[in-house]
Design an enzyme around this catalytic site. Structure first.
Site, PDB file in Angstrom:
ATOM      1  N   GLY A 472     -37.018   8.990 -25.992  1.00  0.00           N
ATOM      2  CA  GLY A 472     -37.896   9.201 -27.226  1.00  0.00           C
ATOM      3  C   GLY A 472     -37.152   8.771 -28.536  1.00  0.00           C
ATOM      4  O   GLY A 472     -37.623   8.986 -29.598  1.00  0.00           O
ATOM      5  N   LEU A 473     -35.923   8.348 -28.308  1.00  0.00           N
ATOM      6  CA  LEU A 473     -35.083   7.914 -29.629  1.00  0.00           C
ATOM      7  C   LEU A 473     -34.672   9.085 -30.467  1.00  0.00           C
ATOM      8  O   LEU A 473     -34.397   9.256 -31.765  1.00  0.00           O
ATOM      9  CB  LEU A 473     -35.961   6.988 -30.514  1.00  0.00           C
ATOM     10  CG  LEU A 473     -35.050   6.266 -31.460  1.00  0.00           C
ATOM     11  CD1 LEU A 473     -34.132   4.972 -30.888  1.00  0.00           C
ATOM     12  CD2 LEU A 473     -36.145   5.444 -32.638  1.00  0.00           C
ATOM     13  N   HIS A 474     -34.425  10.354 -29.632  1.00  0.00           N
ATOM     14  CA  HIS A 474     -34.115  11.567 -30.333  1.00  0.00           C
ATOM     15  C   HIS A 474     -32.810  11.990 -29.777  1.00  0.00           C
ATOM     16  O   HIS A 474     -32.827  13.367 -29.662  1.00  0.00           O
ATOM     17  CB  HIS A 474     -35.314  12.446 -30.228  1.00  0.00           C
ATOM     18  CG  HIS A 474     -36.488  11.942 -30.678  1.00  0.00           C
ATOM     19  ND1 HIS A 474     -37.770  12.286 -30.117  1.00  0.00           N
ATOM     20  CD2 HIS A 474     -36.814  11.052 -31.725  1.00  0.00           C
ATOM     21  CE1 HIS A 474     -38.741  11.731 -30.689  1.00  0.00           C
ATOM     22  NE2 HIS A 474     -38.289  10.940 -31.557  1.00  0.00           N
ATOM     23  N   LEU A 475     -31.881  11.519 -29.480  1.00  0.00           N
ATOM     24  CA  LEU A 475     -30.316  11.667 -29.066  1.00  0.00           C
ATOM     25  C   LEU A 475     -30.070  12.933 -29.861  1.00  0.00           C
ATOM     26  O   LEU A 475     -29.916  12.853 -31.076  1.00  0.00           O
ATOM     27  CB  LEU A 475     -29.581  10.811 -28.877  1.00  0.00           C
ATOM     28  CG  LEU A 475     -29.877   9.873 -27.766  1.00  0.00           C
ATOM     29  CD1 LEU A 475     -28.831   8.748 -27.625  1.00  0.00           C
ATOM     30  CD2 LEU A 475     -29.608  10.757 -26.403  1.00  0.00           C
TER      31      LEU A 475
END
Length: 570
Positions: A472-475
């Site tokens: 989700g591109l949410h590291l």
């Protein structure tokens, strides 16, 4: 070569770095150097400036660091691409621009996990309001106007969006006036970080207004190779530009804003981390801090895709003959399909009655996008639902495998290795299908294309998710704040525990992942950190319906500034 010292060196020109560069230089007395390993944010670079082009920089070596995971055991040993923005603005220059705070309970949980109430929702709310410039009709007791970061509500107009929101109501979900307001459980048009037809990255909203200040210097294409540590204090950084040798920059304070991969990577390269792992690589251990690189988290997502019976989707935008008009309308007039992310409506739901608050996210696009599983012809109409599980028991890690700073670290998330995560995914897909099967959408529904009618049983759903899901591109959370033995930073100061002169301000310090996209929470975190660093009085905790105020919390760890230093303007 040794350069003249700075008051503050910020490592990383992403979301948090841009916020801090603005706030810390506003008094005119603090000399700040911002170092970014990626490229500048050129005004003519349409892949990062034009909202509709958001998919173009992802996977492009000029805009994306192209990180790849280790084989994920819960996802059929697939290696996942982890997009990270490679340039000024960081991932805010390549993300989907969807601004979501998360659920208030997320931050109340932060207050517990961090060991201090300073990170609960009441203490974070005023900083969300300070950063926001909401152009839509909002409740000003919980939303902000006049802040640096402009937000526009997606129009969510047209037959597909209208039918989808009606379908959400038919499926028993609430229709909300604002998903960033007092409630999150329900469906509504979405806030996006866009302004006058262009992406509102942190570089545009925060760094741009500060760039002419004489006390701020910004250097791009500059890779920091290690922190310079003397006697238990970080006194500067070493960096490399091009093929030249290392340059040393002394600093009174260094702030890591390199993100959930870059910040722990630089700590480890500098000898700060788990001693046994660093020694195995031949690194001199400067500070044994086992939590560095641990507790990594991210969201996982799939798409449910349907064909559309009527020619009312955004399919025509994919034809190149329309692109000049789309680009011109967006950049010249701030309108039209090019001026927004197509995913303009969505919402949050609970995977089961036992959940205290939503743990699933749904986003609708009136466009059937190409999938790795099967491609939809460019001229075919359709729509798709982004499905994401927001809370997971999976915990991963970021670990360097070499002393070479240019070599990517090993990244592992351990997605879908816990039974509870598998339950949530079965429910997430079921609820998404239930949404798209409502009567309001029947006149448009040309049938489910992805995953298709052959995927029905729980086992088939899990098999499909493990085969196709993407990150989700949410590291976040790889250098988390807290007071326990596994924590990396002090929650009251964001200083790295056991070292002086070093703080971390980015998604890595989150105690746990928020129930939403993360770029909004990262901006809030950086706004709050700026007051800590400057020794300003913190914004007082707010509760909806009460008047905002200010509360003095500056302590001995604050960087002291000359008398008269106040809160930085946007």
């Amino acid at each position: 070569m040794v350069q003249k010292p700075f008051d503050v060196v910020i490592v990383g020109g992403g979301t948090a770095g841009c916020v801090l560069a603005n706030r810390l230089t506003a008094d005119g007395n603090t000399r700040v150097l911002l170092l970014e390993a990626g490229r500048p944010d050129y005004w003519w670079d349409l892949p990062i400036q034009l909202p509709i082009a958001m998919g173009m920089p992802v996977g492009d070596k000029h805009h994306d660091w192209l990180y790849e995971s280790e084989p994920e055991p819960g996802l059929q040993n697939r290696r996942l691409h982890h997009p990270r923005g490679k340039g000024i603005g960081g991932s805010s220059a390549i993300n989907g621009m969807m601004y979501q705070r998360g659920h208030p309970t997320d931050f109340d949980r932060w207050g517990v996990e961090s060991g201090t109430p300073e990170w609960d929702y009441a203490h974070c709310l005023p900083y969300f309001r300070r950063l926001e410039n909401c152009l839509s009709d909002v409740d000003e007791s919980v939303r902000g106007r006049g802040g640096p970061h402009t937000l526009q509500r997606g129009p969510a107009e047209g037959p597909i969006f209208e039918a989808f929101l009606s379908a959400a109501e038919q499926a028993g979900h609430k229709l909300l006036p604002d998903l960033n307001g007092t409630e999150q459980e329900g469906f509504a048009p979405l806030d996006q970080g866009v302004r006058r037809g262009r992406r509102e990255s942190a570089a545009r909203s925060y760094l741009g207004p500060a760039r002419k200040r004489p006390n701020l210097e910004v250097r791009s294409r500059t890779m920091v190779t290690r922190l310079h540590v003397e006697g238990g204090r970080v006194v500067g950084v070493r960096y490399r530009q091009g093929t030249g040798g290392d340059t040393v920059v002394p600093a009174r304070e260094v702030i890591l804003c390199a993100g959930a991969i870059g910040s722990p990577q630089l700590l480890q390269l500098s000898g700060i981390g788990a001693a046994r792992e660093l020694e195995a690589l031949g690194l001199r251990v400067v500070h044994d801090l086992p939590g560095v690189g641990e507790s990594l988290q991210d969201h996982l997502a799939v798409h449910l895709q349907h064909l559309c019976r009527e020619p009312v989707s955004m399919a025509p935008i994919r034809r190149k003959v329309h692109w000049p008009r789309v680009v011109a309308e967006a950049l010249l007039f701030g309108r039209g399909p090019g001026s927004r992310n197509p995913m303009q409506a969505g919402g949050f739901a609970r995977s089961g009655p036992e959940e205290s608050h939503p743990d699933l996210m749904y986003l609708l696009a009136p466009l059937a996008m190409n999938s790795t599983e099967q491609s939809v012809p460019l001229d075919e109409h359709g729509y798709q639902l982004h499905v994401g599980v927001m809370r997971s028991q999976a915990r991963g890690s970021v670990k360097i495998t070499s002393r070479d700073p240019a070599r990517h670290p090993a990244i592992l998330l351990n997605f879908l290795t816990e039974p509870e995560d598998r339950r949530r995914w079965v429910e997430a897909v079921r609820i998404g299908r239930e949404l798209l099967a409502q009567p309001a959408l029947q006149h448009l529904d040309g049938g489910e294309r992805i995953p298709g009618p052959e995927v029905r049983s729980d086992n088939e759903v899990i098999s499909w998710v493990t085969r196709t899901a993407k990150v989700g591109l949410h590291l976040a959370c790889s250098a988390r704040m807290g007071t326990d033995d596994g924590a990396v930073v002090d929650p009251s100061t964001l200083r790295v525990r056991g070292l002086d002169g070093l703080r971390i301000v980015d998604a890595a310090v989150m105690p746990s992942l928020t129930n939403a996209n993360t770029y909004g929470p990262v901006m809030m975190l950086a706004e709050k950190a700026a007051d800590m660093i400057l020794g300003n009085t913190a914004l007082a905790p707010e509760y909806p319906g009460t008047a905002p105020g200010r509360l003095t919390v500056a302590g001995p760890d604050a960087v002291r500034r000359p008398a008269g230093t106040g809160r930085a303007p946007a």
